[in-house]
Design a protein around this motif. Structure first.
Motif, PDB file in Angstrom:
ATOM      1  N   CYS A 130       0.845  -1.189   0.000  1.00  0.00           N
ATOM      2  CA  CYS A 130       0.000   0.000   0.000  1.00  0.00           C
ATOM      3  C   CYS A 130       0.886   1.246   0.000  1.00  0.00           C
ATOM      4  O   CYS A 130       1.868   1.313   0.741  1.00  0.00           O
ATOM      5  N   THR A 131       0.539   2.214  -0.851  1.00  0.00           N
ATOM      6  CA  THR A 131       1.331   3.436  -0.925  1.00  0.00           C
ATOM      7  C   THR A 131       1.169   4.317   0.310  1.00  0.00           C
ATOM      8  O   THR A 131       1.998   5.179   0.564  1.00  0.00           O
ATOM      9  N   GLU A 132       0.118   4.107   1.085  1.00  0.00           N
ATOM     10  CA  GLU A 132      -0.124   4.921   2.277  1.00  0.00           C
ATOM     11  C   GLU A 132       0.475   4.313   3.538  1.00  0.00           C
ATOM     12  O   GLU A 132       1.214   4.962   4.259  1.00  0.00           O
ATOM     13  N   CYS A 133       0.131   3.050   3.830  1.00  0.00           N
ATOM     14  CA  CYS A 133       0.544   2.454   5.113  1.00  0.00           C
ATOM     15  C   CYS A 133       1.685   1.453   4.994  1.00  0.00           C
ATOM     16  O   CYS A 133       2.225   1.007   6.000  1.00  0.00           O
ATOM     17  N   GLY A 134       2.050   1.065   3.763  1.00  0.00           N
ATOM     18  CA  GLY A 134       3.180   0.163   3.573  1.00  0.00           C
ATOM     19  C   GLY A 134       2.888  -1.307   3.797  1.00  0.00           C
ATOM     20  O   GLY A 134       3.781  -2.135   3.704  1.00  0.00           O
ATOM     21  N   VAL A 135       1.640  -1.670   4.089  1.00  0.00           N
ATOM     22  CA  VAL A 135       1.277  -3.067   4.318  1.00  0.00           C
ATOM     23  C   VAL A 135       1.415  -3.844   3.014  1.00  0.00           C
ATOM     24  O   VAL A 135       1.014  -3.365   1.946  1.00  0.00           O
ATOM     25  N   ASP A 141      -6.698  -8.162  -1.102  1.00  0.00           N
ATOM     26  CA  ASP A 141      -6.667  -6.938  -0.311  1.00  0.00           C
ATOM     27  C   ASP A 141      -6.952  -5.687  -1.142  1.00  0.00           C
ATOM     28  O   ASP A 141      -7.052  -4.594  -0.587  1.00  0.00           O
ATOM     29  N   VAL A 142      -7.070  -5.835  -2.448  1.00  0.00           N
ATOM     30  CA  VAL A 142      -7.191  -4.681  -3.349  1.00  0.00           C
ATOM     31  C   VAL A 142      -8.599  -4.597  -3.905  1.00  0.00           C
ATOM     32  O   VAL A 142      -9.167  -5.580  -4.369  1.00  0.00           O
ATOM     33  N   GLN A 143      -9.138  -3.407  -3.861  1.00  0.00           N
ATOM     34  CA  GLN A 143     -10.477  -3.139  -4.422  1.00  0.00           C
ATOM     35  C   GLN A 143     -10.292  -2.355  -5.726  1.00  0.00           C
ATOM     36  O   GLN A 143      -9.525  -1.393  -5.773  1.00  0.00           O
ATOM     37  N   VAL A 144     -10.996  -2.747  -6.766  1.00  0.00           N
ATOM     38  CA  VAL A 144     -10.920  -2.086  -8.059  1.00  0.00           C
ATOM     39  C   VAL A 144     -12.150  -1.199  -8.214  1.00  0.00           C
ATOM     40  O   VAL A 144     -13.282  -1.638  -7.999  1.00  0.00           O
ATOM     41  N   THR A 145     -11.915   0.049  -8.597  1.00  0.00           N
ATOM     42  CA  THR A 145     -13.007   0.978  -8.861  1.00  0.00           C
ATOM     43  C   THR A 145     -12.784   1.632 -10.211  1.00  0.00           C
ATOM     44  O   THR A 145     -11.649   1.846 -10.616  1.00  0.00           O
ATOM     45  N   ALA A 146     -13.876   1.937 -10.893  1.00  0.00           N
ATOM     46  CA  ALA A 146     -13.780   2.583 -12.201  1.00  0.00           C
ATOM     47  C   ALA A 146     -13.404   4.057 -12.016  1.00  0.00           C
ATOM     48  O   ALA A 146     -13.801   4.691 -11.044  1.00  0.00           O
TER      49      ALA A 146
END
Length: 148
Positions: A130-135, A141-146
Motif C-alpha cells: 500500500c502506498t499509504e501504510c506500507g502493508v 486486499d485490493v479493491q478495483v473501482t472505475a
C-alpha cells in the motif's frame, strides 16, 4: 488479436505487455540489469541472432527504455546500451517475475545466480504494498473501482 493491437488498448497492463511480451525482450532486460551493455556481449551471452537483437534493441530505444551511448574502442566510435530512467523502473517488474519463477518454476539447484542485498546480504524479492501504510498486499486486499 494481432500483437500490435495490445499497444493501442486503453489499459495500463496491455501497453506494457505489448512492449515486454516478446520473449527476447525480458531476457535482454535481464542481461542489461546484470551489467551487459554491448551488442556483441548480448549476442554471445544470450545466443540470439543479430537481426532479432537489433530489432529488440531498436524497439526498446524507440520506447525510451534504452539509450545508445558512444564509447571509443580501437580508435573507432562504438555504442553501448544504457537504461533510461524509464528502463530502470522496470527492475521491480523483472524481480516480480523472477520471484514468482523461483517459487513455481525452478528448484533452487537450477538457479544460475543469486541476488543479495549489497548492505546486509539478505535475499531479494518483489512485493506489492500500500502506498499509504506500507502493508504488503495480495489480490484479495485490493479493491478495483472505475475511474470517473
Amino acid at each position: 488479436m494481432p500483437y500490435s493491437d495490445f499497444a493501442s488498448m486503453p489499459c495500463t497492463l496491455s501497453r506494457p505487455a505489448a512492449l515486454l511480451g516478446e520473449r527476447w525482450t525480458l531476457l535482454l532486460l535481464r542481461q542489461i540489469f546484470l551489467g551487459t551493455r554491448r551488442f556483441e556481449d548480448f549476442q554471445t551471452s544470450m545466443e540470439i541472432s543479430r537481426s532479432v537483437l537489433t530489432d529488440r534493441l531498436n524497439v526498446l530505444r524507440q520506447e525510451d527504455v534504452l539509450k545508445r551511448v558512444p564509447y571509443q574502442e580501437d580508435g573507432r566510435t562504438r555504442y553501448e546500451y544504457r537504461l533510461t530512467t524509464k528502463g530502470k523502473e522496470l527492475y521491480p517488474v523483472l524481480m516480480a517475475l523472477r520471484t514468482w519463477g523461483e517459487k513455481w518454476m525452478a528448484p533452487d539447484e537450477e538457479e544460475s545466480f543469486h541476488l543479495h542485498h549489497r548492505d546486509c546480504g539478505g535475499g531479494v524479492r518483489a512485493k506489492v504494498e500500500c502506498t499509504e501504510c506500507g502493508v504488503e498486499l495480495t489480490a484479495r486486499d485490493v479493491q478495483v473501482t472505475a475511474r470517473s
